[in-house]
Design an enzyme around this catalytic site. Sequence first.
Site, PDB file in Angstrom:
ATOM      1  N   SER A 124      16.096  27.875 -38.383  1.00  0.00           N
ATOM      2  CA  SER A 124      16.615  29.236 -38.297  1.00  0.00           C
ATOM      3  C   SER A 124      15.813  30.167 -39.181  1.00  0.00           C
ATOM      4  O   SER A 124      15.317  29.765 -40.230  1.00  0.00           O
ATOM      5  CB  SER A 124      18.084  29.226 -38.756  1.00  0.00           C
ATOM      6  OG  SER A 124      18.549  30.538 -38.975  1.00  0.00           O
ATOM      7  N   TYR A 148      24.564  26.715 -45.523  1.00  0.00           N
ATOM      8  CA  TYR A 148      24.097  26.443 -44.156  1.00  0.00           C
ATOM      9  C   TYR A 148      22.575  26.557 -44.105  1.00  0.00           C
ATOM     10  O   TYR A 148      21.881  25.636 -43.673  1.00  0.00           O
ATOM     11  CB  TYR A 148      24.732  27.409 -43.147  1.00  0.00           C
ATOM     12  CG  TYR A 148      23.899  27.559 -41.910  1.00  0.00           C
ATOM     13  CD1 TYR A 148      23.117  28.695 -41.709  1.00  0.00           C
ATOM     14  CD2 TYR A 148      23.840  26.535 -40.966  1.00  0.00           C
ATOM     15  CE1 TYR A 148      22.306  28.816 -40.590  1.00  0.00           C
ATOM     16  CE2 TYR A 148      23.037  26.650 -39.846  1.00  0.00           C
ATOM     17  CZ  TYR A 148      22.260  27.791 -39.670  1.00  0.00           C
ATOM     18  OH  TYR A 148      21.447  27.905 -38.581  1.00  0.00           O
ATOM     19  N   LYS A 152      19.254  23.721 -43.578  1.00  0.00           N
ATOM     20  CA  LYS A 152      18.111  23.864 -42.663  1.00  0.00           C
ATOM     21  C   LYS A 152      16.803  23.694 -43.436  1.00  0.00           C
ATOM     22  O   LYS A 152      15.891  22.966 -43.017  1.00  0.00           O
ATOM     23  CB  LYS A 152      18.134  25.240 -41.982  1.00  0.00           C
ATOM     24  CG  LYS A 152      19.216  25.430 -40.949  1.00  0.00           C
ATOM     25  CD  LYS A 152      19.039  24.489 -39.773  1.00  0.00           C
ATOM     26  CE  LYS A 152      20.081  24.741 -38.688  1.00  0.00           C
ATOM     27  NZ  LYS A 152      20.013  23.741 -37.599  1.00  0.00           N
TER      28      LYS A 152
END
Length: 336
Positions: A124, A148, A152
């Site tokens: 992302s 989050y 990643k």
Amino acid sequence: MRILVTGGLGYIGSHTCVCLLKNNYEVVIIDNLSNSNIDVLEKIEKITDKKVTFYEGDLCNKELVRKIFKDNKIDEVIHFAGYKAVGESVLQPLKYYRNNLDSTLTLLEVMQEFSCHNLVFSSSATVYGTPKKLPIKEDFPLSTTNPYGTTKLMIERILADVSKANKDFKVIVLRYFNPIGADPSGLIGEDPKGIPNNLMPYIVRVANKELPILSVFGDDYNTHDGTGVRDYIHVVDLAKGHLKALEKCLKSKGIDYYNLGTGTGYSVLDLVNTFEKVNKVEVPYKIVNRRPGDIDACYADPTKAYKELGFKAELGIEDMCRDSYNFIIKNKESHN
Ligand code: WQD
């Protein structure tokens, strides 16, 4: 070629499976249905008139993952599965670190056991944190502001180390900007459970009168109209980017990183106005305070993906608005 798609019933995963099947790949899906619905499976098969091999279960279940590789000769893996709500990750960091890291490590260990050496990873643009300048290139500094995004970034680091240690292991990391839109059939689309965190699913529910009004998180950003600017990319284009990555992975060495965006930024009010015009609906809104952690603007430099993957987004913001609303209209009964 047979592709294992983890999280293949999710929003981006399902659109990618449709694209794979339309391009004569065989598809195997593992999904634990924590953020997806089993009816998406039959919709994927209906859109493509192809069958999918499906395993319901958790990627942390090593015996299940081993069974998948025993039952099927997997040539490449696209890894989508993982929790992805920024706000939830701040409140429940251990849930995110345990799930997103444990599932990835399990997958990688079983891939090694079965000598499967090709992986496309769903990352992302959030790994760029607050960019110092725009547009964003793949070699920009990386930093994250929530658990989050940190999972990643950590997974990207794990993949880099594994590909360094094992010369046969090849990885393509795709850093998505803001995926929106839906398959033009209206059978699959973005359908988050509960109140949406993201902008487009919220706009769609206000237009469909499921929610009364859109809250615009701040109009004092350093942008053309003061509202947040993002690089929205149609999920159908994003799916095509994964096919290009699969092809590249077979011919590549080590690990490489690609932005998947259009290179054009649109503000919140740009999106609202376009949505109203294209769909001939009203989206009432009010300006409220900024959402903590939001940045002014974020959009990609898509040059590297174009030069090295041959990928260029083709669908525009009007297509994204039309297809997003079409999905809800076509599935009205499940939304009211
Ligand atoms: C877009 C713009 C908001 C909702 C997130 C994740 C990112 C990726 C995509 C997973 C911003 C504004 C939003 C609303 C609003 N997810 N907004 N009212 O925050 O750019 O990215 O989703 O990979 O990792 O960070 O997307 O859609 O939440 O917000 O005004 O009700 O819309 O402030 O400017 P975001 P978003």
